[in-house]
Motif scaffolding. Sequence first.
Motif, PDB file in Angstrom:
ATOM      1  N   TYR A  23      -1.197  -6.471  -0.834  1.00 33.13           N
ATOM      2  CA  TYR A  23      -2.288  -5.496  -0.778  1.00 33.13           C
ATOM      3  C   TYR A  23      -2.909  -5.463   0.616  1.00 33.13           C
ATOM      4  O   TYR A  23      -3.258  -4.395   1.135  1.00 33.13           O
ATOM      5  CB  TYR A  23      -3.371  -5.838  -1.808  1.00 33.13           C
ATOM      6  N   ALA A  24      -3.062  -6.621   1.223  1.00 33.90           N
ATOM      7  CA  ALA A  24      -3.635  -6.680   2.567  1.00 33.90           C
ATOM      8  C   ALA A  24      -2.742  -5.956   3.574  1.00 33.90           C
ATOM      9  O   ALA A  24      -3.228  -5.217   4.442  1.00 33.90           O
ATOM     10  CB  ALA A  24      -3.834  -8.142   2.982  1.00 33.90           C
ATOM     11  N   ALA A  25      -1.439  -6.146   3.449  1.00 39.35           N
ATOM     12  CA  ALA A  25      -0.506  -5.456   4.345  1.00 39.35           C
ATOM     13  C   ALA A  25      -0.534  -3.958   4.108  1.00 39.35           C
ATOM     14  O   ALA A  25      -0.441  -3.167   5.063  1.00 39.35           O
ATOM     15  CB  ALA A  25       0.906  -6.011   4.129  1.00 39.35           C
TER      16      ALA A  25
ATOM     17  N   PRO B  12       1.404 -13.932 -14.849  1.00 33.28           N
ATOM     18  CA  PRO B  12       1.943 -14.437 -13.578  1.00 33.28           C
ATOM     19  C   PRO B  12       1.244 -15.726 -13.156  1.00 33.28           C
ATOM     20  O   PRO B  12       0.077 -15.968 -13.483  1.00 33.28           O
ATOM     21  CB  PRO B  12       1.648 -13.299 -12.596  1.00 33.28           C
ATOM     22  N   ASP B  13       1.945 -16.549 -12.401  1.00 35.66           N
ATOM     23  CA  ASP B  13       1.350 -17.785 -11.914  1.00 35.66           C
ATOM     24  C   ASP B  13       0.544 -17.522 -10.649  1.00 35.66           C
ATOM     25  O   ASP B  13       0.517 -16.408 -10.119  1.00 35.66           O
ATOM     26  CB  ASP B  13       2.426 -18.844 -11.682  1.00 35.66           C
ATOM     27  N   SER B  14      -0.113 -18.556 -10.151  1.00 39.33           N
ATOM     28  CA  SER B  14      -0.989 -18.393  -8.982  1.00 39.33           C
ATOM     29  C   SER B  14      -0.212 -17.957  -7.749  1.00 39.33           C
ATOM     30  O   SER B  14      -0.730 -17.207  -6.914  1.00 39.33           O
ATOM     31  CB  SER B  14      -1.726 -19.707  -8.708  1.00 39.33           C
ATOM     32  N   ALA B  15       1.036 -18.415  -7.633  1.00 38.81           N
ATOM     33  CA  ALA B  15       1.849 -18.027  -6.481  1.00 38.81           C
ATOM     34  C   ALA B  15       2.093 -16.526  -6.465  1.00 38.81           C
ATOM     35  O   ALA B  15       2.093 -15.898  -5.395  1.00 38.81           O
ATOM     36  CB  ALA B  15       3.173 -18.789  -6.504  1.00 38.81           C
ATOM     37  N   HIS B  16       2.284 -15.947  -7.651  1.00 35.32           N
ATOM     38  CA  HIS B  16       2.500 -14.501  -7.723  1.00 35.32           C
ATOM     39  C   HIS B  16       1.237 -13.751  -7.309  1.00 35.32           C
ATOM     40  O   HIS B  16       1.307 -12.774  -6.555  1.00 35.32           O
ATOM     41  CB  HIS B  16       2.897 -14.091  -9.135  1.00 35.32           C
ATOM     42  N   TYR B  17       0.070 -14.202  -7.794  1.00 35.29           N
ATOM     43  CA  TYR B  17      -1.176 -13.534  -7.431  1.00 35.29           C
ATOM     44  C   TYR B  17      -1.431 -13.629  -5.924  1.00 35.29           C
ATOM     45  O   TYR B  17      -1.922 -12.674  -5.303  1.00 35.29           O
ATOM     46  CB  TYR B  17      -2.344 -14.122  -8.214  1.00 35.29           C
ATOM     47  N   GLU B  18      -1.115 -14.761  -5.338  1.00 33.45           N
ATOM     48  CA  GLU B  18      -1.276 -14.912  -3.893  1.00 33.45           C
ATOM     49  C   GLU B  18      -0.353 -13.947  -3.154  1.00 33.45           C
ATOM     50  O   GLU B  18      -0.743 -13.335  -2.152  1.00 33.45           O
ATOM     51  CB  GLU B  18      -0.976 -16.361  -3.494  1.00 33.45           C
ATOM     52  N   TYR B  19       0.859 -13.820  -3.645  1.00 34.78           N
ATOM     53  CA  TYR B  19       1.808 -12.894  -3.031  1.00 34.78           C
ATOM     54  C   TYR B  19       1.298 -11.458  -3.135  1.00 34.78           C
ATOM     55  O   TYR B  19       1.372 -10.687  -2.169  1.00 34.78           O
ATOM     56  CB  TYR B  19       3.172 -13.020  -3.696  1.00 34.78           C
ATOM     57  N   CYS B  20       0.762 -11.097  -4.326  1.00 34.33           N
ATOM     58  CA  CYS B  20       0.224  -9.742  -4.517  1.00 34.33           C
ATOM     59  C   CYS B  20      -0.896  -9.460  -3.524  1.00 34.33           C
ATOM     60  O   CYS B  20      -0.939  -8.384  -2.910  1.00 34.33           O
ATOM     61  CB  CYS B  20      -0.292  -9.579  -5.944  1.00 34.33           C
ATOM     62  N   GLU B  21      -1.810 -10.415  -3.368  1.00 33.40           N
ATOM     63  CA  GLU B  21      -2.930 -10.200  -2.458  1.00 33.40           C
ATOM     64  C   GLU B  21      -2.444 -10.028  -1.024  1.00 33.40           C
ATOM     65  O   GLU B  21      -3.010  -9.233  -0.259  1.00 33.40           O
ATOM     66  CB  GLU B  21      -3.922 -11.368  -2.557  1.00 33.40           C
TER      67      GLU B  21
ATOM     68  N   ALA C 224       5.503  -1.902  -9.542  1.00 31.26           N
ATOM     69  CA  ALA C 224       5.516  -0.639  -8.807  1.00 31.26           C
ATOM     70  C   ALA C 224       4.438  -0.603  -7.730  1.00 31.26           C
ATOM     71  O   ALA C 224       4.612   0.031  -6.688  1.00 31.26           O
ATOM     72  CB  ALA C 224       5.330   0.531  -9.770  1.00 31.26           C
ATOM     73  N   GLN C 225       3.318  -1.292  -7.960  1.00 31.25           N
ATOM     74  CA  GLN C 225       2.259  -1.341  -6.956  1.00 31.25           C
ATOM     75  C   GLN C 225       2.575  -2.348  -5.861  1.00 31.25           C
ATOM     76  O   GLN C 225       2.431  -2.048  -4.662  1.00 31.25           O
ATOM     77  CB  GLN C 225       0.922  -1.719  -7.605  1.00 31.25           C
ATOM     78  N   VAL C 226       3.029  -3.515  -6.260  1.00 30.79           N
ATOM     79  CA  VAL C 226       3.237  -4.595  -5.298  1.00 30.79           C
ATOM     80  C   VAL C 226       4.287  -4.238  -4.258  1.00 30.79           C
ATOM     81  O   VAL C 226       4.200  -4.655  -3.102  1.00 30.79           O
ATOM     82  CB  VAL C 226       3.627  -5.887  -6.055  1.00 30.79           C
ATOM     83  N   ARG C 227       5.270  -3.435  -4.629  1.00 32.24           N
ATOM     84  CA  ARG C 227       6.376  -3.172  -3.716  1.00 32.24           C
ATOM     85  C   ARG C 227       6.128  -2.008  -2.751  1.00 32.24           C
ATOM     86  O   ARG C 227       6.987  -1.698  -1.931  1.00 32.24           O
ATOM     87  CB  ARG C 227       7.647  -2.889  -4.517  1.00 32.24           C
ATOM     88  N   PHE C 228       4.962  -1.331  -2.824  1.00 35.95           N
ATOM     89  CA  PHE C 228       4.708  -0.238  -1.884  1.00 35.95           C
ATOM     90  C   PHE C 228       4.715  -0.757  -0.450  1.00 35.95           C
ATOM     91  O   PHE C 228       4.145  -1.804  -0.140  1.00 35.95           O
ATOM     92  CB  PHE C 228       3.365   0.428  -2.176  1.00 35.95           C
TER      93      PHE C 228
ATOM     94  N   ARG D 131       1.710   4.141   2.545  1.00 31.01           N
ATOM     95  CA  ARG D 131       1.572   4.675   1.179  1.00 31.01           C
ATOM     96  C   ARG D 131       0.176   4.456   0.591  1.00 31.01           C
ATOM     97  O   ARG D 131      -0.187   5.095  -0.389  1.00 31.01           O
ATOM     98  CB  ARG D 131       2.606   4.023   0.250  1.00 31.01           C
ATOM     99  N   TRP D 132      -0.599   3.549   1.172  1.00 34.05           N
ATOM    100  CA  TRP D 132      -1.920   3.204   0.645  1.00 34.05           C
ATOM    101  C   TRP D 132      -2.935   4.275   1.030  1.00 34.05           C
ATOM    102  O   TRP D 132      -3.090   4.605   2.207  1.00 34.05           O
ATOM    103  CB  TRP D 132      -2.344   1.845   1.210  1.00 34.05           C
ATOM    104  N   MET D 133      -3.642   4.843   0.020  1.00 35.80           N
ATOM    105  CA  MET D 133      -4.695   5.826   0.294  1.00 35.80           C
ATOM    106  C   MET D 133      -6.086   5.233   0.091  1.00 35.80           C
ATOM    107  O   MET D 133      -7.011   5.541   0.838  1.00 35.80           O
ATOM    108  CB  MET D 133      -4.497   7.064  -0.582  1.00 35.80           C
ATOM    109  N   GLU D 134      -6.245   4.420  -0.935  1.00 34.55           N
ATOM    110  CA  GLU D 134      -7.445   3.627  -1.145  1.00 34.55           C
ATOM    111  C   GLU D 134      -7.076   2.542  -2.140  1.00 34.55           C
ATOM    112  O   GLU D 134      -5.960   2.526  -2.655  1.00 34.55           O
ATOM    113  CB  GLU D 134      -8.629   4.478  -1.640  1.00 34.55           C
ATOM    114  N   ASP D 135      -7.994   1.626  -2.412  1.00 36.93           N
ATOM    115  CA  ASP D 135      -7.652   0.501  -3.270  1.00 36.93           C
ATOM    116  C   ASP D 135      -7.020   0.974  -4.581  1.00 36.93           C
ATOM    117  O   ASP D 135      -7.607   1.799  -5.301  1.00 36.93           O
ATOM    118  CB  ASP D 135      -8.894  -0.337  -3.568  1.00 36.93           C
TER     119      ASP D 135
END
Length: 342
Positions: A84-86, A72-81, A263-267, A271-275
């Motif tokens: 995760y924060a949300a 993935p490019d940097s834009a994708h990683y930024e989106y993932c982060e 599957a992780q990014v779209r939660f 739904r988050w229990m821990e990292d």
Amino acid sequence: MLQMVKADEREESQGPLRQDADSSGPVPSTPPHLSHDPATNAKRTDPFQFGQRVLSETDDVFEYNAWDHVLPDSAHYEYCESQYAAQRATPVSDFDRARFNEHPEKWWDLFYKQKTSTFFKDRKWLVQEFPVLQEITRKEAGSKVVLEVGAGAGNTAFPILRLNENPELKIFAVDFSKKAVETMRSAEDYTDGNGIMAAEVWDAAGDSLPPGVEEGSVDVVIMIFIFSALNPKQWQRAVTNINRILKPKGEVLFRDYGRGDLAQVRFKAGRWMEDNFYVRGDGTRVYFFEKEELEEIWGGSFDVLDLDVDRRLIVNRQRRIKMYRCWIQGRFQKKSLEPLAE
């Protein structure tokens, strides 16, 4: 921002999405072509090669439905982060965290009661990814014992049973869901198995060995998308149990979710229990691993023979949407205790 299609929260890989031929034969001298023509260049000898459709800068990403080895490019990683924060900002409630972790088998019972044997496709691709399964099912292979952990409805065990020509093979298919075991036992293939296959209830992170399985008696343990279903607090106990079951030099065949998978990014919220650890809408749990994390978890009691990340870019050509998948596949071998020199 990365766009994603709406899909079920559980999206297990049904195996490498390739059009490869079988893995026999020499490696072709010509580079793989984007057409994946199995007659000319799609054969491979390395099970961890993970496909040959490589995306170059000059390719049209929407020309094919899937591309292999796409970082993935940097834009994708930024989106993932940002995702995760949300997710961390809206975790599962303490009440739900307790009930989802206290009796996880309950949620799998409900899952298999609803889905029965129709949800997952048979994993016929496993023999190509793990050639040892081809070896132990040969007619002259001799006495061999296979244990599949988290066997579900038998989508791994039954294809092995159908492939088998070894009269001395024994397959133990275990799951901690009673409903899953009932589903396997009611299948026609199980009835016709001539005693080669036994489906039993077993908790991989429990205090006992599987019914009928003796310590140090198993040649191959199969763990496909099962380790991620455990609470991280259960990992060490499960690894210890697998170590007890295997013969010295016995192997674990492993495939599971990697961090950053679609599957992780779209939660969504709640739904988050821990990292990296989540609960799905149906109450089952899932963890997303880093490669280095698995090396540490398994490296103490096992030699890591192979461990690699299988990345794939899935493309919706009509809607021009890109979706990144990430799985981790490995082979772990039980360490053999060499006798001390006198």
